[in-house]
Design an enzyme around this catalytic site. Structure first.
Site, PDB file in Angstrom:
ATOM      1  N   LEU A  69      59.770  47.963 -18.589  1.00 61.68           N
ATOM      2  CA  LEU A  69      59.829  48.816 -19.769  1.00 61.68           C
ATOM      3  C   LEU A  69      61.249  48.745 -20.323  1.00 61.68           C
ATOM      4  O   LEU A  69      62.209  48.558 -19.571  1.00 61.68           O
ATOM      5  CB  LEU A  69      59.498  50.272 -19.414  1.00 61.68           C
ATOM      6  N   ASP A  70      61.394  48.908 -21.622  1.00 58.12           N
ATOM      7  CA  ASP A  70      62.723  48.954 -22.214  1.00 58.12           C
ATOM      8  C   ASP A  70      63.519  50.116 -21.623  1.00 58.12           C
ATOM      9  O   ASP A  70      62.948  51.109 -21.170  1.00 58.12           O
ATOM     10  CB  ASP A  70      62.629  49.145 -23.730  1.00 58.12           C
ATOM     11  N   ARG A  71      64.814  50.003 -21.693  1.00 59.56           N
ATOM     12  CA  ARG A  71      65.691  51.068 -21.199  1.00 59.56           C
ATOM     13  C   ARG A  71      65.314  52.421 -21.822  1.00 59.56           C
ATOM     14  O   ARG A  71      65.271  53.451 -21.148  1.00 59.56           O
ATOM     15  CB  ARG A  71      67.148  50.740 -21.543  1.00 59.56           C
ATOM     16  N   THR A  73      62.484  53.377 -23.092  1.00 60.58           N
ATOM     17  CA  THR A  73      61.081  53.762 -22.948  1.00 60.58           C
ATOM     18  C   THR A  73      60.839  54.399 -21.589  1.00 60.58           C
ATOM     19  O   THR A  73      61.288  53.887 -20.568  1.00 60.58           O
ATOM     20  CB  THR A  73      60.158  52.527 -23.103  1.00 60.58           C
ATOM     21  N   ARG A 179      57.276  48.007 -30.462  1.00 57.34           N
ATOM     22  CA  ARG A 179      58.287  48.382 -31.452  1.00 57.34           C
ATOM     23  C   ARG A 179      58.278  47.410 -32.632  1.00 57.34           C
ATOM     24  O   ARG A 179      58.332  47.825 -33.803  1.00 57.34           O
ATOM     25  CB  ARG A 179      59.664  48.423 -30.789  1.00 57.34           C
TER      26      ARG A 179
END
Length: 247
Positions: A69-71, A73, A179
């Site tokens: 997961l993105d930082r 998120t 996104r």
């Protein structure tokens, strides 16, 4: 800032990752990572999985990590405890057999109530680095696929700006996929400094309003499991502020 363990057995570990915690080192910054937390609490996982080579040529260990997961998120992640479990889970992600549901708060009201986006995601030369959708359709074999539906049409009571709660299901796993796809739809995620840099953060938010809410996957034990993460406090508070949109 530490993850919460949602489930574990002999083969897998399921955690609720907080926003702000990077999954593994990016080779550029020195900050706490989920990978470090894993090694600290589950040292036997060191060496499970595949390392990542940074743009600087550094080999980064990713203990047990199958997806990321993105930082910014938050939400559900599953990790493997053994080499066999890692291969088992990885194949499901590669074969698109994993069901993932994300909660997102976006600017505006999409024209339709639901839809599907199928566009290739490409790297854009910029600082900081970001991604976008390819203009043509010649590389549809590499296209990322996201289905979405509007769960709620609302507004920010302070600014009156229209916003929508969207449930997104990525069928593929590209970098920044949800996104980028929602931006391409014309409705970027609230407080996304990378893909909506000129929009104001609203509803008290200071990070991307994106949360990995549910993950359904088969485990090495043979059981199919669904793991869920409730909205974290910042997103729950933003959601509670929403008011019915009135034309």
């Amino acid at each position: 800032m530490e993850p919460l363990v949602l489930y574990e057995d002999d083969a897998v570990l399921v955690v609720d990752k907080p926003a702000g915690l990077i999954v593994h080192s990016d080779g550029r910054t020195d900050e706490p990572t989920l990978a470090e937390w894993v090694v600290r609490h589950y040292p036997a996982l060191k060496g499970v999985g595949e390392p990542w080579v940074s743009p600087q040529g550094e080999s980064i260990d990713r203990p047990g990590i199958v997806h990321r997961l993105d930082r910014t998120t938050s939400g559900v992640m599953i990790l493997a405890k053994t080499v066999a479990a890692h291969a088992f889970l990885k194949k499901q992600f590669q074969d698109r057999m994993v069901s993932k549901l994300y909660w997102a708060l976006v600017y505006g009201h999409p024209k339709e109530d639901y839809g599907s986006i199928e566009r290739e995601i490409v790297r854009i030369k910029s600082v900081p680095p970001r991604w976008g959708v390819a203009r043509g359709t010649e590389n549809m074999k590499r296209a990322a696929v996201t289905t979405w539906r509007v769960a709620r049409r609302a507004a920010d009571p302070e600014s009156g700006e229209r916003v929508s709660v969207v449930e997104a299901e990525p069928k593929t796993g590209r970098t920044h996929q949800i996104r980028v796809h929602l931006q391409a739809l014309g409705h970027p995620i609230v407080c996304d400094h990378l893909y909506a840099p000129t929009r104001l953060c609203i509803l008290g938010l200071s990070r991307v309003a994106l949360h990995a809410r549910r993950l359904t996957i088969s485990l090495p034990s043979g059981a199919q499991k669904t793991f869920e993460s409730p909205l974290p406090p910042d997103l729950a508070y933003a959601d509670s502020l929403l008011v019915e949109y009135r034309r």
